[in-house]
Design a protein around this motif. Structure first.
Motif, PDB file in Angstrom:
ATOM      1  N   LEU A 168       0.041 -14.534  -7.848  1.00 54.36           N
ATOM      2  CA  LEU A 168       0.922 -13.714  -8.672  1.00 54.36           C
ATOM      3  C   LEU A 168       0.548 -12.238  -8.604  1.00 54.36           C
ATOM      4  O   LEU A 168       1.430 -11.363  -8.676  1.00 54.36           O
ATOM      5  CB  LEU A 168       0.915 -14.211 -10.114  1.00 54.36           C
ATOM      6  CG  LEU A 168       1.542 -15.602 -10.319  1.00 54.36           C
ATOM      7  CD1 LEU A 168       1.505 -15.998 -11.787  1.00 54.36           C
ATOM      8  CD2 LEU A 168       2.973 -15.649  -9.789  1.00 54.36           C
ATOM      9  N   LEU A 169      -0.730 -11.925  -8.451  1.00 56.70           N
ATOM     10  CA  LEU A 169      -1.114 -10.529  -8.229  1.00 56.70           C
ATOM     11  C   LEU A 169      -0.532 -10.011  -6.918  1.00 56.70           C
ATOM     12  O   LEU A 169      -0.059  -8.866  -6.842  1.00 56.70           O
ATOM     13  CB  LEU A 169      -2.634 -10.384  -8.218  1.00 56.70           C
ATOM     14  CG  LEU A 169      -3.330 -10.372  -9.578  1.00 56.70           C
ATOM     15  CD1 LEU A 169      -4.846 -10.346  -9.390  1.00 56.70           C
ATOM     16  CD2 LEU A 169      -2.883  -9.179 -10.414  1.00 56.70           C
ATOM     17  N   ALA A 170      -0.566 -10.843  -5.888  1.00 56.04           N
ATOM     18  CA  ALA A 170       0.023 -10.431  -4.609  1.00 56.04           C
ATOM     19  C   ALA A 170       1.510 -10.156  -4.767  1.00 56.04           C
ATOM     20  O   ALA A 170       2.043  -9.166  -4.244  1.00 56.04           O
ATOM     21  CB  ALA A 170      -0.217 -11.513  -3.549  1.00 56.04           C
ATOM     22  N   GLY A 171       2.186 -11.013  -5.513  1.00 53.55           N
ATOM     23  CA  GLY A 171       3.612 -10.808  -5.722  1.00 53.55           C
ATOM     24  C   GLY A 171       3.902  -9.562  -6.533  1.00 53.55           C
ATOM     25  O   GLY A 171       4.918  -8.883  -6.308  1.00 53.55           O
ATOM     26  N   ALA A 172       3.023  -9.231  -7.473  1.00 54.96           N
ATOM     27  CA  ALA A 172       3.260  -8.082  -8.348  1.00 54.96           C
ATOM     28  C   ALA A 172       2.911  -6.758  -7.686  1.00 54.96           C
ATOM     29  O   ALA A 172       3.525  -5.720  -8.007  1.00 54.96           O
ATOM     30  CB  ALA A 172       2.438  -8.243  -9.631  1.00 54.96           C
ATOM     31  N   LEU A 173       1.939  -6.748  -6.756  1.00 48.53           N
ATOM     32  CA  LEU A 173       1.414  -5.480  -6.241  1.00 48.53           C
ATOM     33  C   LEU A 173       1.804  -5.162  -4.811  1.00 48.53           C
ATOM     34  O   LEU A 173       1.898  -3.986  -4.444  1.00 48.53           O
ATOM     35  CB  LEU A 173      -0.121  -5.483  -6.352  1.00 48.53           C
ATOM     36  CG  LEU A 173      -0.688  -5.608  -7.772  1.00 48.53           C
ATOM     37  CD1 LEU A 173      -2.210  -5.640  -7.731  1.00 48.53           C
ATOM     38  CD2 LEU A 173      -0.190  -4.483  -8.663  1.00 48.53           C
ATOM     39  N   ILE A 174       2.032  -6.159  -3.984  1.00 50.36           N
ATOM     40  CA  ILE A 174       2.358  -5.897  -2.579  1.00 50.36           C
ATOM     41  C   ILE A 174       3.835  -5.517  -2.459  1.00 50.36           C
ATOM     42  O   ILE A 174       4.718  -6.217  -2.960  1.00 50.36           O
ATOM     43  CB  ILE A 174       2.047  -7.116  -1.696  1.00 50.36           C
ATOM     44  CG1 ILE A 174       0.541  -7.360  -1.644  1.00 50.36           C
ATOM     45  CG2 ILE A 174       2.586  -6.924  -0.281  1.00 50.36           C
ATOM     46  CD1 ILE A 174       0.139  -8.611  -0.891  1.00 50.36           C
ATOM     47  N   GLY A 175       4.080  -4.385  -1.803  1.00 52.82           N
ATOM     48  CA  GLY A 175       5.452  -3.978  -1.516  1.00 52.82           C
ATOM     49  C   GLY A 175       6.154  -3.236  -2.626  1.00 52.82           C
ATOM     50  O   GLY A 175       7.299  -2.799  -2.443  1.00 52.82           O
ATOM     51  N   ARG A 176       5.503  -3.035  -3.772  1.00 54.41           N
ATOM     52  CA  ARG A 176       6.137  -2.270  -4.837  1.00 54.41           C
ATOM     53  C   ARG A 176       5.884  -0.781  -4.594  1.00 54.41           C
ATOM     54  O   ARG A 176       4.921  -0.415  -3.908  1.00 54.41           O
ATOM     55  CB  ARG A 176       5.591  -2.689  -6.201  1.00 54.41           C
ATOM     56  CG  ARG A 176       4.120  -2.453  -6.395  1.00 54.41           C
ATOM     57  CD  ARG A 176       3.640  -2.804  -7.808  1.00 54.41           C
ATOM     58  NE  ARG A 176       3.958  -1.732  -8.737  1.00 54.41           N
ATOM     59  CZ  ARG A 176       4.777  -1.849  -9.765  1.00 54.41           C
ATOM     60  NH1 ARG A 176       5.367  -2.992 -10.011  1.00 54.41           N
ATOM     61  NH2 ARG A 176       5.023  -0.834 -10.573  1.00 54.41           N
ATOM     62  N   PRO A 177       6.720   0.102  -5.129  1.00 58.20           N
ATOM     63  CA  PRO A 177       6.480   1.538  -4.961  1.00 58.20           C
ATOM     64  C   PRO A 177       5.090   1.921  -5.475  1.00 58.20           C
ATOM     65  O   PRO A 177       4.721   1.590  -6.603  1.00 58.20           O
ATOM     66  CB  PRO A 177       7.586   2.181  -5.812  1.00 58.20           C
ATOM     67  CG  PRO A 177       8.674   1.154  -5.846  1.00 58.20           C
ATOM     68  CD  PRO A 177       7.983  -0.171  -5.849  1.00 58.20           C
ATOM     69  N   GLY A 178       4.330   2.557  -4.633  1.00 58.79           N
ATOM     70  CA  GLY A 178       2.975   2.932  -4.996  1.00 58.79           C
ATOM     71  C   GLY A 178       2.002   1.783  -5.016  1.00 58.79           C
ATOM     72  O   GLY A 178       0.857   1.930  -5.460  1.00 58.79           O
ATOM     73  N   GLY A 179       2.435   0.631  -4.502  1.00 55.18           N
ATOM     74  CA  GLY A 179       1.595  -0.557  -4.522  1.00 55.18           C
ATOM     75  C   GLY A 179       0.812  -0.727  -3.242  1.00 55.18           C
ATOM     76  O   GLY A 179       0.427   0.241  -2.567  1.00 55.18           O
ATOM     77  N   LEU A 180       0.598  -1.969  -2.872  1.00 51.96           N
ATOM     78  CA  LEU A 180      -0.226  -2.298  -1.705  1.00 51.96           C
ATOM     79  C   LEU A 180       0.643  -2.722  -0.544  1.00 51.96           C
ATOM     80  O   LEU A 180       1.759  -3.222  -0.715  1.00 51.96           O
ATOM     81  CB  LEU A 180      -1.188  -3.431  -2.076  1.00 51.96           C
ATOM     82  CG  LEU A 180      -2.171  -3.120  -3.206  1.00 51.96           C
ATOM     83  CD1 LEU A 180      -2.960  -4.369  -3.574  1.00 51.96           C
ATOM     84  CD2 LEU A 180      -3.110  -1.993  -2.811  1.00 51.96           C
ATOM     85  N   THR A 181       0.123  -2.508   0.650  1.00 52.48           N
ATOM     86  CA  THR A 181       0.802  -2.987   1.850  1.00 52.48           C
ATOM     87  C   THR A 181       0.319  -4.405   2.158  1.00 52.48           C
ATOM     88  O   THR A 181      -0.719  -4.846   1.683  1.00 52.48           O
ATOM     89  CB  THR A 181       0.505  -2.070   3.042  1.00 52.48           C
ATOM     90  OG1 THR A 181      -0.919  -2.043   3.269  1.00 52.48           O
ATOM     91  CG2 THR A 181       0.988  -0.658   2.777  1.00 52.48           C
TER      92      THR A 181
END
Length: 343
Positions: free
Chosen positions: A227-240
């Motif tokens: 769920l952290l991967a879903g929340a942070l990867i690919g969001r603006p200012g998030g993770l690649t």
């Protein structure tokens, strides 16, 4: 007879230990099969009275009925649901008193609470130790599986009851002591430790960025990881990186898992603020607090981890929400205390 009338009759019988309880229970179960959630909700307050007041051997059956109604659409966040959870700690304590007295008297394991029945031998064995509490402790011992089964259903379906628990550590300690006697108690013990409305500080070592993330209903760190991967990867200012597919994320949030199940690949390592690994087999409550905040540090993966999609507790819906994002310069005070990545 209406469901709420049957519920009233069986609770009256249970509280005074009337023999009619045995005849009323199958009637209540049969009526439940065709009852609507509205009818069950209307009868729940009366069941709550019985669960709270009846002897454990009869209250346990009312707890089972409550759990079954919840699984069939009744509201878990009712007085009956709360009564189940409140009664479990008392019943568990009584069961542990029986187990301790039995072991002290015999040097062996107590009777199997699921496969055996109360007996005169049990009374004779523990009475010298328990005295007037003998019968109550024996009833608690043999009723505990019913309460735990119902309590696990309640806690999976009632986030407000989970979040409102008082003396959570004490409850979990008592439940943990009973795990050795009842395997189901391991699930209930884990549910007592589920965090709801908990805010984590998530730090990415590579970018030095961070986020405050609010979580709820997460049963283990496999689920947290995805769920952290879903929340942070690919969001603006998030993770690649490769964000889990929506259908995969749904399996970790609130959806049924398709046959298979799909296999998930972990995108990183998670460590705590002290540099220790956050094991997927653990739970978010294991992550240590630092100044009142649980800190998760994201590191590159040291090896490929794969695991099946799904939730440890299939009836419990999870939530995750990014509440704030921080630039590296916002986090200097935190990074100053985070140890380097382990090699």
């Amino acid at each position: 007879m209406a469901l709420h009338q049957l519920a009233d009759q069986i609770v009256r019988a249970a509280v005074v230990e009337d023999r009619s309880f045995g005849d009323l229970l199958p009637q209540l179960m049969e009526a439940s099969q065709t009852a609507s959630p509205t009818e069950m909700n209307a009868a729940m307050p009366r069941l709550a009275d019985g669960i709270a007041e009846a002897p454990p051997n009869l209250g346990g059956w009312l707890a089972i009925v409550t759990g079954a109604w919840i699984e069939n659409g009744a509201d878990a966040e009712t007085a009956a649901g709360r009564a189940v959870v409140e009664r479990i700690t008392e019943v568990t304590s009584g069961a542990l008193a029986f187990a301790n007295a039995w072991e002290e008297a015999t040097g062996g394991k107590p009777p199997d609470m699921q496969d055996e029945q109360p007996s005169q031998q049990a009374v004779d064995t523990v009475a010298p130790k328990l005295g007037d509490g003998t019968v109550g402790a024996i009833m608690a011992w043999f009723a505990l599986p019913q309460y735990v089964m119902a309590g696990s259903t309640v806690l999976q379906n009632a986030p407000s009851i989970r979040a409102g628990l008082t003396d959570r550590d004490s409850r979990a300690l008592t439940a943990g002591q009973a795990v050795q006697y009842l395997g189901q108690m391991d699930h209930y013990h884990a549910l007592l430790r589920v965090l709801d409305g908990e805010r984590l500080l998530v730090l990415d070592r590579a970018s030095r960025k961070g986020w405050t993330v609010a979580i709820g209903g997460i049963g283990d760190n496999f689920q947290l990881h995805v769920l952290l991967a879903g929340a942070l990867i690919g969001r603006p200012g998030g993770l690649t990186g490769d964000r889990p597919a929506p259908e995969i994320l749904a399996c970790f949030l609130n959806a049924d898992v398709p046959p298979g199940p799909p296999v998930v690949s972990s995108p990183w390592n998670l460590v705590d603020a002290h540099g220790e690994w956050i094991w997927n087999e653990g739970v978010p409550a294991d992550i240590p607090l630092v100044n009142g905040t649980r800190v998760v540090v994201i590191d590159p993966p040291s090896y490929e981890r794969t695991f099946p999609a799904g939730r440890r507790f299939p009836m419990m819906a999870a939530s995750i929400r990014v509440e704030a994002a921080y630039l590296p310069e916002d986090l200097d005070n935190w990074w100053a205390h985070i140890p380097p990545a382990k090699r």
